[in-house]
Design an enzyme around this catalytic site. Structure first.
Site, PDB file in Angstrom:
ATOM      1  N   HIS A  18     118.119  13.340  60.484  1.00  0.00           N
ATOM      2  CA  HIS A  18     117.646  12.633  59.295  1.00  0.00           C
ATOM      3  C   HIS A  18     117.849  13.607  58.135  1.00  0.00           C
ATOM      4  O   HIS A  18     117.842  14.826  58.340  1.00  0.00           O
ATOM      5  CB  HIS A  18     116.162  12.371  59.562  1.00  0.00           C
ATOM      6  CG  HIS A  18     115.423  11.714  58.458  1.00  0.00           C
ATOM      7  ND1 HIS A  18     115.021  12.394  57.334  1.00  0.00           N
ATOM      8  CD2 HIS A  18     114.980  10.454  58.325  1.00  0.00           C
ATOM      9  CE1 HIS A  18     114.369  11.546  56.544  1.00  0.00           C
ATOM     10  NE2 HIS A  18     114.332  10.372  57.130  1.00  0.00           N
ATOM     11  N   HIS A  21     115.541  16.567  57.819  1.00  0.00           N
ATOM     12  CA  HIS A  21     115.665  17.723  58.718  1.00  0.00           C
ATOM     13  C   HIS A  21     116.412  18.873  58.066  1.00  0.00           C
ATOM     14  O   HIS A  21     116.273  20.023  58.475  1.00  0.00           O
ATOM     15  CB  HIS A  21     116.411  17.327  60.006  1.00  0.00           C
ATOM     16  CG  HIS A  21     115.642  16.369  60.856  1.00  0.00           C
ATOM     17  ND1 HIS A  21     116.222  15.303  61.494  1.00  0.00           N
ATOM     18  CD2 HIS A  21     114.325  16.304  61.158  1.00  0.00           C
ATOM     19  CE1 HIS A  21     115.295  14.639  62.166  1.00  0.00           C
ATOM     20  NE2 HIS A  21     114.136  15.223  61.980  1.00  0.00           N
ATOM     21  N   CYS A 124      97.317   5.888  67.800  1.00  0.00           N
ATOM     22  CA  CYS A 124      98.486   5.195  67.242  1.00  0.00           C
ATOM     23  C   CYS A 124      99.689   5.532  68.115  1.00  0.00           C
ATOM     24  O   CYS A 124     100.081   6.697  68.231  1.00  0.00           O
ATOM     25  CB  CYS A 124      98.767   5.611  65.804  1.00  0.00           C
ATOM     26  SG  CYS A 124     100.333   4.894  65.213  1.00  0.00           S
ATOM     27  N   CYS A 127     102.641   7.072  66.043  1.00  0.00           N
ATOM     28  CA  CYS A 127     102.484   8.502  65.697  1.00  0.00           C
ATOM     29  C   CYS A 127     102.303   9.342  66.952  1.00  0.00           C
ATOM     30  O   CYS A 127     102.333  10.579  66.871  1.00  0.00           O
ATOM     31  CB  CYS A 127     101.250   8.739  64.829  1.00  0.00           C
ATOM     32  SG  CYS A 127     101.198   7.832  63.298  1.00  0.00           S
ATOM     33  N   CYS A 143      97.867   1.545  60.982  1.00  0.00           N
ATOM     34  CA  CYS A 143      98.608   2.768  60.662  1.00  0.00           C
ATOM     35  C   CYS A 143      99.518   2.523  59.454  1.00  0.00           C
ATOM     36  O   CYS A 143     100.371   1.631  59.495  1.00  0.00           O
ATOM     37  CB  CYS A 143      99.454   3.215  61.854  1.00  0.00           C
ATOM     38  SG  CYS A 143     100.547   4.593  61.403  1.00  0.00           S
ATOM     39  N   HIS A 146     103.252   3.001  60.422  1.00  0.00           N
ATOM     40  CA  HIS A 146     103.894   2.085  61.374  1.00  0.00           C
ATOM     41  C   HIS A 146     103.492   0.630  61.191  1.00  0.00           C
ATOM     42  O   HIS A 146     104.015  -0.248  61.874  1.00  0.00           O
ATOM     43  CB  HIS A 146     103.620   2.549  62.809  1.00  0.00           C
ATOM     44  CG  HIS A 146     104.206   3.893  63.084  1.00  0.00           C
ATOM     45  ND1 HIS A 146     103.480   5.062  62.962  1.00  0.00           N
ATOM     46  CD2 HIS A 146     105.473   4.254  63.391  1.00  0.00           C
ATOM     47  CE1 HIS A 146     104.277   6.092  63.223  1.00  0.00           C
ATOM     48  NE2 HIS A 146     105.480   5.630  63.463  1.00  0.00           N
ATOM     49  N   LYS A 293     109.623   6.252  50.503  1.00  0.00           N
ATOM     50  CA  LYS A 293     109.918   6.832  51.801  1.00  0.00           C
ATOM     51  C   LYS A 293     111.185   6.177  52.359  1.00  0.00           C
ATOM     52  O   LYS A 293     111.389   4.984  52.160  1.00  0.00           O
ATOM     53  CB  LYS A 293     108.733   6.509  52.718  1.00  0.00           C
ATOM     54  CG  LYS A 293     108.668   7.397  53.910  1.00  0.00           C
ATOM     55  CD  LYS A 293     107.451   7.119  54.749  1.00  0.00           C
ATOM     56  CE  LYS A 293     107.766   7.700  56.124  1.00  0.00           C
ATOM     57  NZ  LYS A 293     106.743   7.655  57.066  1.00  0.00           N
ATOM     58  N   LYS A 296     114.246   2.460  57.817  1.00  0.00           N
ATOM     59  CA  LYS A 296     115.292   1.501  58.191  1.00  0.00           C
ATOM     60  C   LYS A 296     114.995   0.136  57.602  1.00  0.00           C
ATOM     61  O   LYS A 296     115.890  -0.561  57.135  1.00  0.00           O
ATOM     62  CB  LYS A 296     115.387   1.419  59.718  1.00  0.00           C
ATOM     63  CG  LYS A 296     116.032   2.662  60.287  1.00  0.00           C
ATOM     64  CD  LYS A 296     116.567   2.439  61.682  1.00  0.00           C
ATOM     65  CE  LYS A 296     117.111   3.757  62.212  1.00  0.00           C
ATOM     66  NZ  LYS A 296     116.416   4.262  63.369  1.00  0.00           N
TER      67      LYS A 296
END
Ligand code: MSP
Length: 472
Positions: A18, A21, A124, A127, A143, A146, A293, A296
């Site tokens: 990503h 990273h 979660c 997570c 969450c 998510h 953020k 996808k």
């Protein structure tokens, strides 16, 4: 010669790299190159975090054996790191047999601080972590990352008794033995540390099968943190080998989301093992796309390999080290990226080198080897020692901009036209020396470019045939 050990967070290999990273790698690599300039011997670790339910499920969904699945993704990460021009000295995989065996030994050494307990509360699955009642209430049971309701959970786990070390860690943070940077994160961690509960470090095997076995208890498998954090030690050979030459790390680079694990659980583990704490933990922010953020579902995910392929590693490093804030969240958009490339790299630096080299070659002015560039100004060193990488890069860029101003003011082309050879010589030599000095400071940030610039101003001066940063 000092020995300097630097580390990067090991990413989960549940997909391809990503763009986020890249930050750990870029930051750690700049520091590694800086310490090498100082004459230190440097080890830079990188690696991959390969256990966990999410990875297991991803492999199942892809219909491949999980080891094969992680092997494929590890290759993507290694290729990515190489493309970034990052040279690590050690690479650790948490599914490696040495790592697994050493983690089990670390667990045994921490035994006195580990106990079996019952967990009842919220969880979660996205997570892969427990949620406190406070967090549950704040998020109304859903969450935010998510968008799924937290689940109620009751199970037996091993716990690591953080409370055994809290006072020690607090003192180490307060007296600067372990620095947490930036300052606002240090304050945040001191607050969190106070209420920090003991942490669960295992899961029942039915819940988590893809992980390191807990020694002497086949019903339990290690949950992420003891396994993952230990990588920084196992990669050096601990506990089989004496690591005291390299330990403790001079700096550990992590994202803000995992700082609490590195600044609380990790020093607790080290204290339990009787090892010194890292000197610096440096926490960066997140990369956003137009203020949001990347996800996808929003369709705004940027593929880092595509960015790297666009203008090569130094352009990438330029943006990620100067326009992505060292400590705070920042934006990546293609528009900003192209602007930085064209207006700054190509104009400020590329044109400067081209202009100066062309003038010097045409007028036969050389500086040969009489330039002693191995100098690091105090301001530069101080920024580097505080891991203010963006500010340090700004400082170097300021020097390049100053050179551009000087060329415009001193107009060496007019001196050439008027036949003022002596003045021209002096002017070009001084500009070239200062450029090489700035280039030396630039070298940790843009290593390939700095190497090219050094070559251009060697004897004979060779203006680049194609621009350093070609525009479309
Ligand atoms: N496996 C753990 C780390 C274990 S370290 C002992 C993990 N992996 S991760 O893949 O989720 O994240 C790896 C690194 O990338 C972390 O430093 C994390 O903060 C960083 N980033 C992941 N997404 C990011 C952004 N969008 N922006 C910046 N960095 C982020 O956590």
């Amino acid at each position: 010669m000092n020995k300097v050990y630097l580390t990067t967070a090991i990413p989960y290999v549940n997909g391809k790299p990503h763009i986020g990273h890249a930050i750990d790698y870029c930051q750690a690599d700049v520091c590694a190159r800086y310490y090498i300039l100082l004459g230190d011997e440097v080890r830079l670790q990188a690696g991959t975090d390969e256990h966990g339910t999410k990875i297991y499920q991803k492999a199942e969904a892809a219909g491949v054996p999980v080891q094969q699945y992680v092997d494929g993704n590890v290759k993507e990460f290694k290729d990515f790191i190489a493309k970034l021009g990052v040279s690590y000295t050690d690479f650790v995989r948490t599914t490696g047999p040495d790592h697994e065996r050493r983690v089990q030994e670390i667990w045994q050494k921490l035994r006195d601080h580990i106990y079996m307990g019952k967990y009842e509360g919220w969880y979660c699955a996205g997570c892969e972590r427990y949620i406190t009642q406070k967090e549950y209430d704040e998020n109304n049971g859903i969450c935010p990352d998510h968008q799924k309701p937290y689940e109620k959970l009751e199970e037996e786990n091993y716990y690591f008794r953080i409370s055994d070390f809290k006072e020690q860690i607090k003192a180490a943070i307060e007296n600067g033995e372990m620095r947490i940077l930036p300052e606002f994160r240090r304050k945040e961690i001191l607050r969190l540390l106070q209420d920090s509960p003991d942490v669960s470090v295992s899961r029942p095997r039915e819940q988590l099968s893809w992980g390191v076995d807990v020694p002497d208890d086949p019903s339990q498998v290690m949950y992420v943190w003891i396994d993952a954090l230990s990588n920084y030690l196992t990669v050096l050979g601990y506990p089989d080998e004496d690591v005291s030459e390299w330990w403790p790390p001079v700096a550990q680079f992590v994202g803000k989301d995992i700082l609490r694990f590195h600044a609380i659980i990790w020093p607790a583990m080290l204290s339990g093992l009787g090892l010194p704490l890292p000197r610096n933990i440096v926490a960066h922010g997140f990369i956003l796309s137009d203020g949001q953020k990347m996800s996808k579902s929003l369709g705004n995910v940027v593929d880092p390999v595509e960015v790297l392929d666009r203008h090569g590693p130094d352009a990438f490093r330029y943006y990620f080290l100067r326009h992505i804030d060292t400590f705070n969240d920042s934006d990546f958009t293609w528009e900003k990226y192209e602007n930085a490339y064209n207006n700054e790299l190509a104009n400020d630096l590329g044109n400067l080198v081209q202009r100066l080299a062309t003038l010097a070659a045409k007028n036969d002015v050389k500086i040969g080897n009489d330039t002693n560039v191995a100098k690091l100004p105090d301001e530069y060193a101080e920024l580097m020692n505080n891991y203010e990488l963006g500010k340090c890069f700004d400082y170097v860029w300021g020097k390049l901009q100053e050179l551009n101003r000087r060329i415009d003011e001193e107009k060496p082309w007019s001196l050439a036209k008027n036949g003022e050879k002596e003045k021209l010589d002096k002017c070009l030599k001084s500009l070239m020396r200062d450029l090489l000095e700035a280039n030396y400071l630039l070298s940790p940030f843009l290593p390939d470019t700095a190497e090219k610039i050094k070559g251009i101003f060697a004897d004979p001066i060779a203006p680049p045939e194609t621009p350093l940063f070609p525009k479309d």
